[in-house]
Design a protein around this motif. Structure first.
Motif, PDB file in Angstrom:
ATOM      1  N   ALA A  93      -6.529  22.595   2.061  1.00  0.00           N
ATOM      2  CA  ALA A  93      -6.024  23.576   1.093  1.00  0.00           C
ATOM      3  C   ALA A  93      -4.755  24.252   1.571  1.00  0.00           C
ATOM      4  O   ALA A  93      -3.991  24.800   0.779  1.00  0.00           O
ATOM      5  N   GLU A  94      -4.500  24.207   2.881  1.00  0.00           N
ATOM      6  CA  GLU A  94      -3.333  24.882   3.442  1.00  0.00           C
ATOM      7  C   GLU A  94      -2.186  23.924   3.726  1.00  0.00           C
ATOM      8  O   GLU A  94      -1.147  24.328   4.240  1.00  0.00           O
ATOM      9  N   ARG A  95      -2.352  22.632   3.405  1.00  0.00           N
ATOM     10  CA  ARG A  95      -1.318  21.667   3.691  1.00  0.00           C
ATOM     11  C   ARG A  95      -0.666  21.210   2.396  1.00  0.00           C
ATOM     12  O   ARG A  95      -1.337  21.003   1.385  1.00  0.00           O
ATOM     13  N   PRO A  96       0.629  21.039   2.379  1.00  0.00           N
ATOM     14  CA  PRO A  96       1.284  20.539   1.154  1.00  0.00           C
ATOM     15  C   PRO A  96       0.908  19.091   0.897  1.00  0.00           C
ATOM     16  O   PRO A  96       0.756  18.300   1.832  1.00  0.00           O
ATOM     17  N   VAL A  97       0.765  18.755  -0.386  1.00  0.00           N
ATOM     18  CA  VAL A  97       0.458  17.369  -0.742  1.00  0.00           C
ATOM     19  C   VAL A  97       1.710  16.524  -0.720  1.00  0.00           C
ATOM     20  O   VAL A  97       1.706  15.357  -0.358  1.00  0.00           O
ATOM     21  N   GLU A  98       2.859  17.122  -1.091  1.00  0.00           N
ATOM     22  CA  GLU A  98       4.083  16.361  -1.208  1.00  0.00           C
ATOM     23  C   GLU A  98       4.565  15.881   0.154  1.00  0.00           C
ATOM     24  O   GLU A  98       4.594  16.634   1.126  1.00  0.00           O
ATOM     25  N   LYS A  99       4.963  14.626   0.221  1.00  0.00           N
ATOM     26  CA  LYS A  99       5.507  14.064   1.448  1.00  0.00           C
ATOM     27  C   LYS A  99       6.196  12.757   1.091  1.00  0.00           C
ATOM     28  O   LYS A  99       5.659  11.943   0.359  1.00  0.00           O
ATOM     29  N   THR A 100       7.383  12.580   1.592  1.00  0.00           N
ATOM     30  CA  THR A 100       8.099  11.336   1.337  1.00  0.00           C
ATOM     31  C   THR A 100       7.823  10.370   2.472  1.00  0.00           C
ATOM     32  O   THR A 100       8.042  10.689   3.638  1.00  0.00           O
ATOM     33  N   ILE A 101       7.342   9.201   2.128  1.00  0.00           N
ATOM     34  CA  ILE A 101       7.028   8.202   3.142  1.00  0.00           C
ATOM     35  C   ILE A 101       8.320   7.530   3.582  1.00  0.00           C
ATOM     36  O   ILE A 101       9.125   7.086   2.771  1.00  0.00           O
ATOM     37  N   GLN A 102       8.514   7.474   4.897  1.00  0.00           N
ATOM     38  CA  GLN A 102       9.706   6.847   5.454  1.00  0.00           C
ATOM     39  C   GLN A 102       9.510   5.328   5.579  1.00  0.00           C
ATOM     40  O   GLN A 102       8.432   4.899   5.874  1.00  0.00           O
ATOM     41  N   MET A 118       0.824  -1.209   0.000  1.00  0.00           N
ATOM     42  CA  MET A 118       0.000   0.000   0.000  1.00  0.00           C
ATOM     43  C   MET A 118       0.858   1.258   0.000  1.00  0.00           C
ATOM     44  O   MET A 118       0.535   2.247  -0.668  1.00  0.00           O
ATOM     45  N   LEU A 119       1.962   1.245   0.712  1.00  0.00           N
ATOM     46  CA  LEU A 119       2.882   2.373   0.688  1.00  0.00           C
ATOM     47  C   LEU A 119       3.430   2.600  -0.711  1.00  0.00           C
ATOM     48  O   LEU A 119       3.523   3.745  -1.184  1.00  0.00           O
ATOM     49  N   GLN A 120       3.769   1.505  -1.392  1.00  0.00           N
ATOM     50  CA  GLN A 120       4.281   1.625  -2.765  1.00  0.00           C
ATOM     51  C   GLN A 120       3.245   2.230  -3.689  1.00  0.00           C
ATOM     52  O   GLN A 120       3.553   3.076  -4.534  1.00  0.00           O
ATOM     53  N   ARG A 121       1.967   1.828  -3.511  1.00  0.00           N
ATOM     54  CA  ARG A 121       0.911   2.368  -4.373  1.00  0.00           C
ATOM     55  C   ARG A 121       0.676   3.848  -4.097  1.00  0.00           C
ATOM     56  O   ARG A 121       0.453   4.636  -5.024  1.00  0.00           O
ATOM     57  N   MET A 122       0.729   4.225  -2.823  1.00  0.00           N
ATOM     58  CA  MET A 122       0.565   5.640  -2.484  1.00  0.00           C
ATOM     59  C   MET A 122       1.684   6.485  -3.080  1.00  0.00           C
ATOM     60  O   MET A 122       1.447   7.560  -3.628  1.00  0.00           O
ATOM     61  N   GLU A 123       2.929   6.002  -2.947  1.00  0.00           N
ATOM     62  CA  GLU A 123       4.059   6.745  -3.491  1.00  0.00           C
ATOM     63  C   GLU A 123       3.966   6.861  -5.010  1.00  0.00           C
ATOM     64  O   GLU A 123       4.305   7.897  -5.589  1.00  0.00           O
ATOM     65  N   ARG A 124       3.505   5.796  -5.643  1.00  0.00           N
ATOM     66  CA  ARG A 124       3.341   5.839  -7.097  1.00  0.00           C
ATOM     67  C   ARG A 124       2.287   6.865  -7.485  1.00  0.00           C
ATOM     68  O   ARG A 124       2.480   7.646  -8.417  1.00  0.00           O
ATOM     69  N   ALA A 125       1.168   6.881  -6.750  1.00  0.00           N
ATOM     70  CA  ALA A 125       0.113   7.856  -7.042  1.00  0.00           C
ATOM     71  C   ALA A 125       0.602   9.276  -6.798  1.00  0.00           C
ATOM     72  O   ALA A 125       0.321  10.201  -7.578  1.00  0.00           O
ATOM     73  N   GLU A 147      -6.407   5.217  10.058  1.00  0.00           N
ATOM     74  CA  GLU A 147      -5.617   6.352  10.548  1.00  0.00           C
ATOM     75  C   GLU A 147      -4.172   6.234  10.084  1.00  0.00           C
ATOM     76  O   GLU A 147      -3.543   7.226   9.705  1.00  0.00           O
ATOM     77  N   TRP A 148      -3.640   5.022  10.097  1.00  0.00           N
ATOM     78  CA  TRP A 148      -2.291   4.806   9.561  1.00  0.00           C
ATOM     79  C   TRP A 148      -2.226   5.205   8.096  1.00  0.00           C
ATOM     80  O   TRP A 148      -1.263   5.850   7.649  1.00  0.00           O
ATOM     81  N   LEU A 149      -3.242   4.821   7.332  1.00  0.00           N
ATOM     82  CA  LEU A 149      -3.282   5.155   5.911  1.00  0.00           C
ATOM     83  C   LEU A 149      -3.289   6.666   5.723  1.00  0.00           C
ATOM     84  O   LEU A 149      -2.558   7.203   4.881  1.00  0.00           O
ATOM     85  N   ARG A 150      -4.099   7.361   6.517  1.00  0.00           N
ATOM     86  CA  ARG A 150      -4.147   8.816   6.426  1.00  0.00           C
ATOM     87  C   ARG A 150      -2.805   9.440   6.759  1.00  0.00           C
ATOM     88  O   ARG A 150      -2.325  10.339   6.058  1.00  0.00           O
ATOM     89  N   GLU A 151      -2.156   8.948   7.820  1.00  0.00           N
ATOM     90  CA  GLU A 151      -0.858   9.506   8.220  1.00  0.00           C
ATOM     91  C   GLU A 151       0.219   9.194   7.189  1.00  0.00           C
ATOM     92  O   GLU A 151       1.083  10.033   6.897  1.00  0.00           O
ATOM     93  N   ALA A 152       0.184   8.003   6.619  1.00  0.00           N
ATOM     94  CA  ALA A 152       1.172   7.626   5.617  1.00  0.00           C
ATOM     95  C   ALA A 152       1.030   8.467   4.351  1.00  0.00           C
ATOM     96  O   ALA A 152       2.025   8.837   3.728  1.00  0.00           O
ATOM     97  N   TRP A 153      -0.197   8.780   3.985  1.00  0.00           N
ATOM     98  CA  TRP A 153      -0.422   9.623   2.807  1.00  0.00           C
ATOM     99  C   TRP A 153       0.002  11.054   3.094  1.00  0.00           C
ATOM    100  O   TRP A 153       0.719  11.675   2.310  1.00  0.00           O
ATOM    101  N   GLY A 154      -0.460  11.615   4.191  1.00  0.00           N
ATOM    102  CA  GLY A 154      -0.016  12.931   4.613  1.00  0.00           C
ATOM    103  C   GLY A 154      -0.690  14.100   3.960  1.00  0.00           C
ATOM    104  O   GLY A 154      -0.524  15.239   4.407  1.00  0.00           O
ATOM    105  N   GLY A 155      -1.456  13.874   2.903  1.00  0.00           N
ATOM    106  CA  GLY A 155      -2.146  14.951   2.218  1.00  0.00           C
ATOM    107  C   GLY A 155      -3.648  14.852   2.409  1.00  0.00           C
ATOM    108  O   GLY A 155      -4.136  14.117   3.273  1.00  0.00           O
ATOM    109  N   PRO A 156      -4.424  15.580   1.621  1.00  0.00           N
ATOM    110  CA  PRO A 156      -5.886  15.524   1.723  1.00  0.00           C
ATOM    111  C   PRO A 156      -6.394  14.091   1.631  1.00  0.00           C
ATOM    112  O   PRO A 156      -5.988  13.325   0.751  1.00  0.00           O
ATOM    113  N   PHE A 157      -7.331  13.746   2.527  1.00  0.00           N
ATOM    114  CA  PHE A 157      -7.722  12.339   2.709  1.00  0.00           C
ATOM    115  C   PHE A 157      -9.231  12.248   2.890  1.00  0.00           C
ATOM    116  O   PHE A 157      -9.811  12.933   3.733  1.00  0.00           O
TER     117      PHE A 157
END
Length: 426
Positions: free
Chosen positions: A417-426, A145-152, A247-257
């Motif tokens: 709208a005030e949060r950056p979408v970009e985020k690198t998953i660790q 799932m992390l790989q799919r999120m990063e790809r998206a 909640e993990w999925l939301r935190e891993a994505w880091g952007g609008p959810f």
């Protein structure tokens, strides 16, 4: 040919119902059945449609506004009207599938929702529409799932939708139609009796070179993309997610959810608790538990409960601009459409999807005229009659939230709208 298919000379259709009729005439019966069917009796998809008609407008006869504003934002993305494309799986009723839908949505100034089970890769779809939201099911391992999120994210997806309302149904009273694993000559041969009846559909696929019918967005880093049923098998063998998983999925994505599939107030509050930015009030178009109430019946109570803490969208049964107006009046920020645009795609490809979006826009504008409003922001319950017993209040325990959940609601996350979408998953 024009006597058999009169729309060849006039491809424009004036209602979504007409788009459905043309799709039925173009598509093989089994393909059409896969689109129209709901789970078990099919009561819920019918209620999704019928419930809108129970809400009666109260129009004015004078004082109409000469100009109307239909634009809004969804998760910080400006859209020309409060309608976006809901993610639906395997849109290969025409070879161009999701790419055609994405282009149509971009041309009409709105958002494309792309399913994990789509027939086109996220890279192609996001290139066709810069405002693409990627939808994920809870399927496979967390690493996958992390790989799919990063790809998206790398493809440019602006938000993540997690769909939670497709988990239970195992059958339909009239039987589930067969879907070929690959659109090859063997599949066409098997469907030959239907293909003879639908020569235009068969020719369309032959001209496209018979591309594979796979789920490219579930492709592992190495190896081929799974077939649709291979991907479905992975999903069915993955244990269902908990709220902690979401909640993990939301935190891993880091952007609008967005959490899609809410019909209960307690579930809507849990979505707030995990930090979701939006929810979609939805019963998966009637493909989940049959006899679940129409989404529009559940919308008002949910919007009243959490609408000041996140964005509330409606998904289910929208076929007219007037339906959009009713959803907004009950508290939705926007609506998501599914079968409506699929009928447009079947009827006339990308142009057919644009046609559907135009019809919804015109219908919404007509509703504003009749109600005497100059903006969609003015729509309210005062604009129509709600019959007694129309709404369904599900899951409202009346009990206060636990301290931790209450604290989260007192300190909401920064608006999407005030949060950056970009985020690198660790």
């Amino acid at each position: 040919m024009s006597k058999i298919w009169p729309w060849v000379k006039n491809p424009w259709f004036e209602t979504v119902l007409e788009a459905q009729r043309r799709s039925k005439a173009f598509l093989p019966p089994s393909v059409y059945a896969a689109l129209v069917a709901g789970s078990e009796r099919g009561r819920t998809p019918q209620d999704n449609l019928d419930a809108f008609a129970e809400l009666e407008f109260a129009p004015h006869v004078a004082g109409h506004q000469p100009e109307r504003e239909l634009s809004t934002t969804i998760l910080g993305i400006p859209v020309s009207m409060p309608v976006m494309i809901s993610p639906t799986g395997v849109q290969a009723i025409r070879p161009e599938g999701e790419v055609a839908v994405a282009r149509a949505a971009a041309n009409r100034g709105t958002i494309m929702g792309l399913s994990s089970f789509a027939s086109k890769p996220v890279e192609e779809v996001a290139a066709a529409n810069e405002n693409t939201f990627f939808q994920m099911y809870w399927t496979g391992t967390r690493d996958a799932m992390l790989q799919r999120m990063e790809r998206a994210r790398a493809a440019g997806a602006k938000a993540l939708i997690t769909t939670t309302d497709w988990s239970f149904s195992i059958g339909r009273d009239w039987g589930s139609p067969a879907i070929p694993e690959r659109m090859d000559f063997a599949a066409l041969y098997k469907m030959a009796p239907e293909g003879v009846l639908r020569p235009s559909w068969t020719l369309t696929w032959l001209k496209a070179g018979l591309p594979d019918l796979t789920a490219p967005n579930l492709k592992p880093p190495s190896g081929p993309a799974p077939t649709f049923f291979g991907a479905y098998g992975e999903w069915s063998q993955t244990p269902p997610p908990s709220w902690e998983d979401l909640e993990w999925l939301r935190e891993a994505w880091g952007g609008p959810f967005m959490v899609k599939g809410i019909t209960r107030i307690d579930d809507a509050k849990r979505a707030v608790d995990i930090g979701a930015d939006a929810i979609s009030v939805s019963n998966h178009g009637g493909n989940n538990l049959d006899t679940t109430p129409a989404a529009i019946r559940c919308l008002g109570p949910i919007a009243d409960a959490v609408g000041d803490q996140l964005e509330v969208l409606l998904d289910g049964g929208v076929r007219r601009g007037g339906d959009v107006a009713k959803a907004l009046a009950l508290g939705a920020r926007a609506v998501m459409i599914g079968r409506a645009y699929l009928w447009g795609l079947g009827a006339n490809g990308q142009t057919g999807v644009e046609n559907v979006l135009d019809l919804l826009r015109m219908g919404l504008d007509s509703a504003l005229i009749g109600l005497g409003h100059k903006s969609i922001s003015e729509l309210s319950r005062d604009d129509f009659h709600i019959p007694e017993g129309f709404e369904r209040v599900l899951g409202d325990t009346g009990e206060p939230a636990p301290d931790s959940a209450a604290e989260k609601r007192r300190t909401p996350r920064k608006p999407a709208a005030e949060r950056p979408v970009e985020k690198t998953i660790q």
